[in-house]
Design a protein around this motif. Structure first.
Motif, PDB file in Angstrom:
ATOM      1  N   GLU A  13       0.651  -1.042  -0.443  1.00 26.18           N
ATOM      2  CA  GLU A  13       0.038   0.200   0.278  1.00 26.18           C
ATOM      3  C   GLU A  13       1.058   1.122  -0.271  1.00 26.18           C
ATOM      4  OE1 GLU A  13      -3.160  -0.309  -0.577  1.00 26.18           O
ATOM      5  OE2 GLU A  13      -3.004  -2.212  -0.382  1.00 26.18           O
ATOM      6  N   GLU A  30       3.780   3.766  -1.640  1.00 28.60           N
ATOM      7  CA  GLU A  30       3.877   4.849  -1.962  1.00 28.60           C
ATOM      8  C   GLU A  30       4.469   6.034  -2.042  1.00 28.60           C
ATOM      9  OE1 GLU A  30       0.099   6.158  -4.552  1.00 28.60           O
ATOM     10  OE2 GLU A  30      -0.890   5.570  -3.563  1.00 28.60           O
ATOM     11  N   LYS A  39       7.866   9.047  -4.177  1.00 23.95           N
ATOM     12  CA  LYS A  39       8.167   9.095  -6.234  1.00 23.95           C
ATOM     13  C   LYS A  39       9.407   8.191  -6.011  1.00 23.95           C
ATOM     14  CE  LYS A  39       9.512  13.530  -7.609  1.00 23.95           C
ATOM     15  NZ  LYS A  39       9.723  15.191  -7.369  1.00 23.95           N
ATOM     16  N   ARG A  51       6.652   2.449  -8.113  1.00 26.95           N
ATOM     17  CA  ARG A  51       5.193   2.673  -8.641  1.00 26.95           C
ATOM     18  C   ARG A  51       4.004   1.730  -7.195  1.00 26.95           C
ATOM     19  NH1 ARG A  51       4.594  -2.019 -12.573  1.00 26.95           N
ATOM     20  NH2 ARG A  51       6.462  -2.331 -11.906  1.00 26.95           N
ATOM     21  N   LYS A  52       3.591   2.081  -6.987  1.00 26.34           N
ATOM     22  CA  LYS A  52       2.342   1.815  -5.454  1.00 26.34           C
ATOM     23  C   LYS A  52       2.386   0.288  -5.382  1.00 26.34           C
ATOM     24  CE  LYS A  52      -1.941   1.364  -3.375  1.00 26.34           C
ATOM     25  NZ  LYS A  52      -3.180   1.683  -3.708  1.00 26.34           N
ATOM     26  N   LYS A  93       6.161  -0.963  -5.040  1.00 26.47           N
ATOM     27  CA  LYS A  93       7.041  -1.317  -5.276  1.00 26.47           C
ATOM     28  C   LYS A  93       8.643  -0.961  -4.809  1.00 26.47           C
ATOM     29  CE  LYS A  93       4.863  -4.557  -8.868  1.00 26.47           C
ATOM     30  NZ  LYS A  93       5.226  -5.342  -8.577  1.00 26.47           N
ATOM     31  N   VAL A  94       8.151  -0.538  -3.666  1.00 26.21           N
ATOM     32  CA  VAL A  94       9.066   0.729  -2.973  1.00 26.21           C
ATOM     33  C   VAL A  94       9.838  -0.912  -2.480  1.00 26.21           C
ATOM     34  CG1 VAL A  94       9.354   2.132  -0.922  1.00 26.21           C
ATOM     35  CG2 VAL A  94       7.652   2.310  -2.803  1.00 26.21           C
TER      36      VAL A  94
END
Length: 444
Positions: free
Chosen positions: A38, A40, A42, A45-46, A48-49
């Motif tokens: 969940e 997000e 910069k 992608r949401k 994928k951090v």
């Protein structure tokens, strides 16, 4: 996680809890994995951090949460395993708090006083007496006479009679300050009962001894805190013309009097009085029997008491008694109040009986319903006319206040439960005997 017992004396308990750095790190990673889909950020992608970046961003906050959850979990597991119930909130201190840094184990010291095991009580073996008072004609007539006095009338005294304290003086008056009449300071045919403190201090006393047809100047000084600022602290002279002096007389006991108190006629009022008297007698008899029950329970059970509970109760008793002896002190800006052996002895009784009744109520599944709580709140709210809604909302938002109101309801329900199991013998007594028994409760 490692839990080591360090103290087990009487009801006092102490433990060292160690949460390893590896356990904490695993908890943090678990939280990060759970939150990752969940998140997000910069440039990503949401969901994928990268984990290292998440840990750098949120790791410190999650470390604190994980530490607290680990300690809370250890305490919950400990109480479930041992069956201990703490008398107060356990004291938790981090032993290596000042030197601790990320990557170190967490060492916590926990201490508390456990509630004691309450022994079984054979409630069916308790024998009690219930005082029974019948509402006789004499008691009803006495209550009727008292009602008539509260609804007293006034009749004119013999011509030339002097007014006494308690008499009603009917008069015209004009009040002046610095020779000028002021607004609200005059009236005609005003009925003033001497001794009622209806007027400012010193006024009514000066009218004692006046006669009908007499004129009298009454000199008084308005209080410094008087609500009308232009009169506060000023001397005033009231020129009074006495028109009549009346003595108090009890109202006649008739159907008309009965109707003033909401009954259809005198017989109906007598019936209401009889029912009220019997309800009052029953309530008083219950209070006497409840004290006898508590005395009996206090003799039947002995067990170790948590020192902290006894100390807190003794302090509260000493504080309450001090304020009763010093009613002029309304706040708590007073010297420290020391507890005595007498306070401690009474506190031990209260704590012992409180724990016992709580245990009996829990085993009997006694509960205070929402309806009972609402009724109790409404009853107390009536003491604040015009602010009932505010009081109700205050209680709804205040857990401590709710507990204070729930406790006596719970206690009475447990007492009623014990009454059902105990052996109770009715004992018919006079109203005076019951009154003496009630007075004896207050003296103890």
């Amino acid at each position: 996680m490692q839990v080591t017992e360090t103290l087990n004396e009487g009801l006092k308990r102490g433990y060292d809890i160690t949460v390893t750095a590896a356990e904490l790190d695993a908890k943090v990673n678990e939280k990060l994995v759970e939150a990752q889909p969940e998140v997000e950020m910069k440039g990503f992608r949401k969901g994928k951090v990268p984990m290292p970046l998440l840990k750098k961003q949120f790791g410190e906050r999650l470390l604190g949460e994980s530490m607290q959850e680990a300690i809370d979990g250890a305490m919950t597991e400990h109480f479930e395993t041992t069956g201990d119930k703490p008398a107060f909130q356990p004291k938790i201190e981090m032993k290596n708090g000042e030197e601790w840094k990320e990557g170190d184990d967490v060492n916590v010291e926990v201490s508390y006083e456990a509630l004691p095991e309450i022994p079984e009580v054979e409630l069916k073996g308790i024998n009690l007496e219930k005082m029974v008072v019948k509402s006789d004609d004499a008691a009803v007539e006495e209550a009727l006479a008292n009602l008539a006095e509260t609804a007293q009338d006034f009749k004119s005294r013999r011509k030339g009679s002097k007014a006494k304290d308690g008499d009603q003086v009917e008069m015209d008056f004009v009040g002046k300050v610095d020779g000028e009449a002021f607004e609200g300071g005059s009236a005609e045919d005003f009925p003033l009962t001497l001794g009622s403190n209806q007027f400012i201090p010193g006024f009514e006393e000066q009218l004692v001894g006046v006669k009908a047809g007499e004129e009298k100047d009454v000199t008084v000084t308005f209080p410094e805190e008087y609500q009308a600022e232009h009169l506060a602290g000023k001397e005033a002279i009231f020129s009074c013309t006495i028109k009549d002096v009346k003595e108090p007389v009890a109202a006649e006991i008739t159907d008309e009097l009965a109707q003033k108190f909401g009954a259809e006629d005198l017989e109906g009022l007598k019936g209401q009085i009889s029912e009220r008297l019997e309800a009052e007698y029953a309530g008083a008899a219950r209070a006497v029997m409840k004290r006898a029950l508590l005395d009996e329970l206090d003799k039947l059970v002995k067990f170790e008491l948590p020192p902290s509970l006894v100390e807190a109760e003794a302090g509260q008793i000493a504080h309450q008694l001090w304020h009763e002896d010093n009613p002029e002190v309304e706040g708590h800006d007073h010297p420290e109040i020391e507890t005595t052996d007498e306070h401690t002895t009474l506190a031990e009784r209260r704590v012992r009986l409180g724990l016992l009744l709580a245990e009996l109520g829990q085993k009997a599944e006694v509960e205070v319903t929402d309806a009972e709580m609402s009724q109790a709140i409404m009853n107390q709210a009536r003491q604040y006319p015009g602010q009932e809604r505010e009081f109700f909302e205050f209680v709804q938002q205040n857990q401590q206040m709710q507990q204070q109101m729930r406790a006596p309801i719970f206690e009475d329900k447990v007492v009623d439960y014990v009454f059902e199991l105990a052996t109770i013998a009715d004992k018919e007594v006079s109203k005076d005997d019951l009154q003496k028994a009630i007075e004896a409760l207050d003296e103890e």
